[in-house]
Design a protein around this motif. Structure first.
Motif, PDB file in Angstrom:
ATOM      1  N   TYR A   1      44.878  46.943   8.121  1.00 16.08           N
ATOM      2  CA  TYR A   1      44.178  46.968   9.409  1.00 16.08           C
ATOM      3  C   TYR A   1      44.367  48.312  10.110  1.00 16.08           C
ATOM      4  CZ  TYR A   1      43.058  45.830  14.288  1.00 16.08           C
ATOM      5  OH  TYR A   1      42.531  45.833  15.557  1.00 16.08           O
ATOM      6  N   ARG A   2      45.579  48.815  10.121  1.00 17.48           N
ATOM      7  CA  ARG A   2      45.853  50.093  10.791  1.00 17.48           C
ATOM      8  C   ARG A   2      45.045  51.221  10.153  1.00 17.48           C
ATOM      9  NH1 ARG A   2      49.592  54.465  10.296  1.00 17.48           N
ATOM     10  NH2 ARG A   2      50.268  55.305  12.326  1.00 17.48           N
ATOM     11  N   ALA A   3      45.043  51.265   8.837  1.00 20.11           N
ATOM     12  CA  ALA A   3      44.305  52.323   8.130  1.00 20.11           C
ATOM     13  C   ALA A   3      42.809  52.224   8.414  1.00 20.11           C
ATOM     14  CB  ALA A   3      44.575  52.229   6.632  1.00 20.11           C
ATOM     15  N   GLN A   4      42.284  50.998   8.450  1.00 21.47           N
ATOM     16  CA  GLN A   4      40.862  50.819   8.718  1.00 21.47           C
ATOM     17  C   GLN A   4      40.508  51.215  10.146  1.00 21.47           C
ATOM     18  OE1 GLN A   4      39.485  46.925   7.617  1.00 21.47           O
ATOM     19  NE2 GLN A   4      39.800  47.275   5.430  1.00 21.47           N
ATOM     20  N   CYS A   5      41.412  50.975  11.095  1.00 16.68           N
ATOM     21  CA  CYS A   5      41.148  51.382  12.478  1.00 16.68           C
ATOM     22  C   CYS A   5      41.070  52.898  12.585  1.00 16.68           C
ATOM     23  CB  CYS A   5      42.237  50.843  13.406  1.00 16.68           C
ATOM     24  SG  CYS A   5      42.172  49.048  13.664  1.00 16.68           S
ATOM     25  N   PHE A   6      42.040  53.591  11.999  1.00 18.17           N
ATOM     26  CA  PHE A   6      42.017  55.052  12.043  1.00 18.17           C
ATOM     27  C   PHE A   6      40.776  55.603  11.339  1.00 18.17           C
ATOM     28  CE2 PHE A   6      46.527  54.706  13.173  1.00 18.17           C
ATOM     29  CZ  PHE A   6      46.627  55.709  14.134  1.00 18.17           C
ATOM     30  N   GLU A   7      40.368  54.962  10.242  1.00 15.49           N
ATOM     31  CA  GLU A   7      39.178  55.414   9.535  1.00 15.49           C
ATOM     32  C   GLU A   7      37.926  55.167  10.364  1.00 15.49           C
ATOM     33  OE1 GLU A   7      36.936  56.978   6.192  1.00 15.49           O
ATOM     34  OE2 GLU A   7      38.960  57.217   7.021  1.00 15.49           O
ATOM     35  N   THR A   8      37.882  54.058  11.088  1.00 18.63           N
ATOM     36  CA  THR A   8      36.752  53.784  11.978  1.00 18.63           C
ATOM     37  C   THR A   8      36.599  54.902  13.007  1.00 18.63           C
ATOM     38  OG1 THR A   8      37.156  51.395  11.759  1.00 18.63           O
ATOM     39  CG2 THR A   8      35.725  52.102  13.557  1.00 18.63           C
ATOM     40  N   SER A   9      37.731  55.300  13.608  1.00 21.72           N
ATOM     41  CA  SER A   9      37.697  56.394  14.584  1.00 21.72           C
ATOM     42  C   SER A   9      37.173  57.676  13.947  1.00 21.72           C
ATOM     43  CB  SER A   9      39.096  56.641  15.158  1.00 21.72           C
ATOM     44  OG  SER A   9      39.581  55.519  15.847  1.00 21.72           O
ATOM     45  N   ARG A  10      37.660  57.977  12.749  1.00 20.03           N
ATOM     46  CA  ARG A  10      37.228  59.201  12.081  1.00 20.03           C
ATOM     47  C   ARG A  10      35.728  59.186  11.798  1.00 20.03           C
ATOM     48  NH1 ARG A  10      42.476  58.752   9.509  1.00 20.03           N
ATOM     49  NH2 ARG A  10      41.602  57.486   7.823  1.00 20.03           N
ATOM     50  N   LEU A  11      35.212  58.027  11.382  1.00 20.66           N
ATOM     51  CA  LEU A  11      33.786  57.928  11.058  1.00 20.66           C
ATOM     52  C   LEU A  11      32.919  58.113  12.303  1.00 20.66           C
ATOM     53  CD1 LEU A  11      33.930  54.922   8.559  1.00 20.66           C
ATOM     54  CD2 LEU A  11      33.411  57.307   8.001  1.00 20.66           C
ATOM     55  N   ILE A  12      33.317  57.489  13.418  1.00 20.58           N
ATOM     56  CA  ILE A  12      32.549  57.641  14.658  1.00 20.58           C
ATOM     57  C   ILE A  12      32.672  59.065  15.182  1.00 20.58           C
ATOM     58  CG2 ILE A  12      32.267  56.834  17.031  1.00 20.58           C
ATOM     59  CD1 ILE A  12      33.408  54.126  16.123  1.00 20.58           C
TER      60      ILE A  12
ATOM     61  N   ALA B   1      29.030  53.481  12.884  1.00 19.74           N
ATOM     62  CA  ALA B   1      29.314  54.797  13.475  1.00 19.74           C
ATOM     63  C   ALA B   1      28.084  55.355  14.185  1.00 19.74           C
ATOM     64  CB  ALA B   1      29.794  55.762  12.389  1.00 19.74           C
ATOM     65  N   LYS B   2      26.923  55.164  13.584  1.00 20.22           N
ATOM     66  CA  LYS B   2      25.694  55.668  14.183  1.00 20.22           C
ATOM     67  C   LYS B   2      25.427  55.006  15.530  1.00 20.22           C
ATOM     68  CE  LYS B   2      20.752  56.323  13.239  1.00 20.22           C
ATOM     69  NZ  LYS B   2      19.635  56.048  12.301  1.00 20.22           N
ATOM     70  N   TYR B   3      25.653  53.689  15.613  1.00 19.94           N
ATOM     71  CA  TYR B   3      25.416  52.965  16.861  1.00 19.94           C
ATOM     72  C   TYR B   3      26.299  53.510  17.980  1.00 19.94           C
ATOM     73  CZ  TYR B   3      25.586  49.274  20.371  1.00 19.94           C
ATOM     74  OH  TYR B   3      25.545  48.591  21.562  1.00 19.94           O
ATOM     75  N   PHE B   4      27.624  53.583  17.723  1.00 22.70           N
ATOM     76  CA  PHE B   4      28.536  54.030  18.770  1.00 22.70           C
ATOM     77  C   PHE B   4      28.283  55.490  19.155  1.00 22.70           C
ATOM     78  CE2 PHE B   4      31.088  50.290  17.493  1.00 22.70           C
ATOM     79  CZ  PHE B   4      31.308  49.751  18.748  1.00 22.70           C
ATOM     80  N   ALA B   5      27.928  56.315  18.174  1.00 19.13           N
ATOM     81  CA  ALA B   5      27.634  57.716  18.477  1.00 19.13           C
ATOM     82  C   ALA B   5      26.401  57.840  19.360  1.00 19.13           C
ATOM     83  CB  ALA B   5      27.444  58.497  17.177  1.00 19.13           C
ATOM     84  N   GLU B   6      25.377  57.046  19.081  1.00 21.22           N
ATOM     85  CA  GLU B   6      24.160  57.100  19.887  1.00 21.22           C
ATOM     86  C   GLU B   6      24.403  56.589  21.308  1.00 21.22           C
ATOM     87  OE1 GLU B   6      21.245  54.953  17.657  1.00 21.22           O
ATOM     88  OE2 GLU B   6      20.791  56.658  16.335  1.00 21.22           O
ATOM     89  N   LYS B   7      25.184  55.510  21.432  1.00 20.70           N
ATOM     90  CA  LYS B   7      25.498  55.006  22.763  1.00 20.70           C
ATOM     91  C   LYS B   7      26.334  56.022  23.539  1.00 20.70           C
ATOM     92  CE  LYS B   7      23.310  51.152  22.448  1.00 20.70           C
ATOM     93  NZ  LYS B   7      22.088  50.943  23.259  1.00 20.70           N
ATOM     94  N   ALA B   8      27.270  56.662  22.831  1.00 22.38           N
ATOM     95  CA  ALA B   8      28.107  57.671  23.475  1.00 22.38           C
ATOM     96  C   ALA B   8      27.270  58.842  23.970  1.00 22.38           C
ATOM     97  CB  ALA B   8      29.174  58.164  22.507  1.00 22.38           C
TER      98      ALA B   8
END
Length: 335
Positions: free
Chosen positions: A224-235, A166-173
């Motif tokens: 997989y679906r739950a993990q994808c939504f959680e990934t979005s929430r974390l980022i 999450a930190k990586y994608f947030a910093e790139k964003a």
């Protein structure tokens, strides 16, 4: 010595029709990828998909190919080199592809000859899915079943929730947000058929393709679906976004059966109808930029967005060969 095997999905050996056809046949004949009876899968893949899709896909791979070859492969090679330097001589770090080369068969045989104390396998898929990480698990077990001497075996089944992601994608964003104002954010993940998710619901009662994925629980933690939504929430949390400011969607559907929704292409049309003009897009299901990120999200969806009235569509780069990604891999190994 401890072995570390990084495994990605795979890539054609070259951006030509015959190489792509060979790759598609190996990939799509995996029963975890197309989960229908073998005879029907063979007819579908060898009689329809591979012959007709290979020429078109080869042209797309030609757009993607660089002087070092396929990005999916050379970024993986960079990861091996950099991770080996960080871990030191007591580790043997290697790269394999689930389909095509370097093959899991050849690299696992090399690992066997090293007489390892421990073997750590990291499938390079942040979220667990039967068609990706599950397929790597199955292949590892099949290849090791004849080994007379078994090292201690560790397999990482997901890492989407590692704080460094999450930190990586947030910093790139943030680099893009400094230059441009965005009115919405799209997290696009590779889709899978809904039946894959249903088959993975061991409880047979949890999966509803609705609010069941609003948080990670003991019942859906390998969904997989739950993990994808959680990934979005974390980022999104790392970026300070509100729920209404971003959308999670799924790309790359194939065939007529329902796949995970909402679909990214339909989401784009919906956003433009709502007046969204500037969108920052992410592909957090991939650790390296490839056909599905650079071409599909970065170019095809950009074109679709602009055709429907959007003005600025920007894709955030994947982890690739960044120092942050190598550090995450090091921590995954050490932990």
């Amino acid at each position: 010595m401890i072995g570390v095997l990084l495994v990605n999905l795979g890539t054609p050996d070259a951006p030509d029709t015959s190489s792509v056809r060979r790759y598609l046949r190996e990939f799509l004949m995996d029963g975890r990828v197309i989960d229908i009876p073998y005879i029907f899968r063979s007819l579908l893949v060898n009689g329809i998909i591979a012959p007709f899709r290979a020429p078109k896909s080869a042209k797309v791979y030609q757009q993607l190919w660089e002087h070092r070859g396929s990005p999916l492969k050379f970024y993986g090679e960079d990861n091996v080199h950099d991770l080996q330097k960080k871990l030191g001589d007591q580790y043997a770090v290697r790269l394999a592809m689930r389909y095509q080369n370097p093959s899991m068969e050849s690299v696992m045989h090399e690992m066997q000859l090293l007489n390892l104390k421990k073997l750590i396998i990291i499938p390079l898929f942040p979220q667990y899915a039967s068609a990706t990480t599950g397929s790597v698990f199955e292949k590892v077990m099949d290849l090791m079943k004849s080994w007379q001497v078994m090292p201690e075996l560790k397999i990482v089944n997901y890492f989407y929730n590692h704080p460094g992601i999450a930190k990586y994608f947030a910093e790139k964003a943030e680099n893009y947000r400094k230059k441009h104002s965005f009115d919405h954010y799209v997290f696009s993940y590779h889709g899978v058929p809904e039946r894959h998710i249903k088959k993975g619901d061991i409880t047979k009662q949890t999966c509803s393709f609705g609010t069941c994925c609003d948080k990670i629980t003991d019942k859906n933690h390998l969904c997989y679906r739950a993990q994808c939504f959680e990934t979005s929430r974390l980022i999104a949390k790392e970026m300070g976004l509100k729920p209404e400011e971003y959308t999670t969607a799924f790309q790359s559907r194939l065939g007529r059966d329902p796949w995970l929704q909402p679909y990214t292409d339909e989401t784009i049309k919906k956003l433009t109808k709502e007046g969204k003009k500037n969108v920052l897009a992410f592909s957090p299901a991939f650790v390296a930029d490839c056909l599905e990120t650079t071409i599909e999200v970065g170019e095809e969806y950009k074109e679709l967005f602009e055709e429907n009235g959007g003005q600025h569509w920007q894709l955030v780069e994947s982890l690739n060969n960044s120092k942050e990604w190598v550090e995450i891999l090091k921590l995954l190994v050490e932990n």
